[in-house]
Design a protein around this motif. Structure first.
Motif, short mmCIF file in Angstrom:
data_model
loop_
_atom_site.label_atom_id
_atom_site.label_comp_id
_atom_site.label_asym_id
_atom_site.label_seq_id
_atom_site.Cartn_x
_atom_site.Cartn_y
_atom_site.Cartn_z
N LEU A 1 18.74 1.56 -36.07
CA LEU A 1 19.54 0.34 -36.15
C LEU A 1 20.63 0.38 -37.21
O LEU A 1 21.59 -0.39 -37.14
N LEU A 2 20.48 1.25 -38.20
CA LEU A 2 21.37 1.18 -39.36
C LEU A 2 22.82 1.50 -39.01
O LEU A 2 23.74 0.96 -39.63
N GLY A 3 23.04 2.35 -38.02
CA GLY A 3 24.41 2.64 -37.63
C GLY A 3 25.16 1.39 -37.19
O GLY A 3 26.37 1.26 -37.44
N PHE A 4 24.45 0.46 -36.56
CA PHE A 4 25.08 -0.78 -36.12
C PHE A 4 25.35 -1.72 -37.31
O PHE A 4 26.27 -2.53 -37.26
N LEU A 5 24.53 -1.61 -38.36
CA LEU A 5 24.82 -2.36 -39.57
C LEU A 5 26.11 -1.86 -40.21
O LEU A 5 26.98 -2.66 -40.59
N TRP A 6 26.25 -0.54 -40.34
CA TRP A 6 27.48 0.00 -40.94
C TRP A 6 28.69 -0.39 -40.10
O TRP A 6 29.76 -0.69 -40.64
N GLU A 7 28.52 -0.39 -38.80
CA GLU A 7 29.60 -0.80 -37.91
C GLU A 7 30.02 -2.24 -38.19
O GLU A 7 31.22 -2.56 -38.29
N LEU A 8 29.05 -3.13 -38.34
CA LEU A 8 29.32 -4.53 -38.60
C LEU A 8 30.03 -4.71 -39.93
O LEU A 8 30.95 -5.53 -40.06
N ILE A 9 29.62 -3.93 -40.93
CA ILE A 9 30.24 -4.01 -42.25
C ILE A 9 31.66 -3.47 -42.23
O ILE A 9 32.59 -4.10 -42.74
N ASP A 10 31.83 -2.30 -41.65
CA ASP A 10 33.12 -1.61 -41.71
C ASP A 10 34.18 -2.27 -40.82
O ASP A 10 35.34 -2.42 -41.22
#
Length: 257
Positions: free
Chosen positions: A36-45
């Motif tokens: 799931l973490l890749g989608f968190l970085w996507e949301l942040i970036d």
């Protein structure tokens, strides 16, 4: 801003990020889903969800917050909804309760990135002039002259269907048309009767592997009682991302069918 304040702000941001990563790891293990973490970085970036919300609130004095420095300021609850949509790629996501449309915007942002799926939202409006429509003690209302979901950006609206009315009256009619649900989210009136009724209706409509989320589980025992009825052990999570209170009481929960 002084150098010391900048450093302290950066440290707090790192702590919030670590705490969110911890909770998302727990969700990933619980659901046995893809990382799931890749989608968190996507949301942040990308920041597109925040930018679109900020565009919607700029000219509305009733809504005091006009800018968010980072996505963590909007809470784990909304972050998780975005991340789950990206990971699970739902075809049909049903939520109850809309109000301004902040959580809906995170769900819709995920659907837009997926390039597929529909969010169906049921809401009994709490208009400014008439006051709260619910009977649970929560007294938020819409700004004067605004309709449910008013912050939702036009880019997201092709993925959105809004149904006005009481959830327990509208859900049976909707579920005959939608087919199996991939994800259900309760965030409407937090009385025992409404929560219990929604959870039971949604569970019957969820496809195998579908996810049920319930906000404000601290309002009464409906979610706990329901999990016992369907023999599911829920994952419980806090609403805020509070780095000074790691043992914060759970605010929402989820189970998988």
């Amino acid at each position: 801003m002084s150098q010391d304040l900048l450093i302290d702000s950066a440290v707090q941001l790192q702590k919030r990020e670590a705490l969110v990563c911890y909770h998302l790891g727990a969700v990933q293990d619980y659901l046995r889903t893809s990382p799931l973490l890749g989608f968190l970085w996507e949301l942040i970036d990308a920041r597109d969800v925040l930018d679109r919300i900020e565009q919607g609130v700029q000219d509305v004095d009733f809504f005091r917050t006009k800018h968010w420095d980072n996505v963590f300021e909007l809470g784990l609850y909304r972050i998780l909804n975005y991340v789950l949509v990206r990971a699970l790629r739902p075809k049909v996501f049903l939520e109850t309760g809309v109000l301004h449309g902040l959580t809906s915007s995170f769900i819709l942002g995920g659907l837009a990135r997926n390039g597929r799926g529909k969010l169906i939202s049921i809401d009994l409006p709490s208009y400014f002039d008439t006051g709260p429509a619910n009977q649970d003690g929560y007294d938020d209302t819409l700004p004067p002259g605004k309709e449910p979901g008013w912050v939702i950006h036009e880019d997201y609206r092709p993925h959105w269907q809004l149904v006005l009315g009481r959830s327990l009256e509208e859900m049976p009619k909707l579920l005959k048309k939608t087919g199996p649900l991939d994800v259900f989210l309760h965030d409407s009136e937090h009385t025992y009767e409404t929560m219990w009724g929604e959870l039971n209706l949604a569970w019957d409509a969820l496809k195998p592997g579908g996810v049920l989320l319930c906000d404000n589980i601290d309002a009464n025992t409906a979610f706990t009682d329901f999990c016992a009825r369907v023999a599911q052990t829920p994952l419980l999570l806090p609403e805020a991302i509070n780095v000074t209170a790691l043992n914060e009481d759970p605010r929402f929960g989820l189970i998988r069918k």
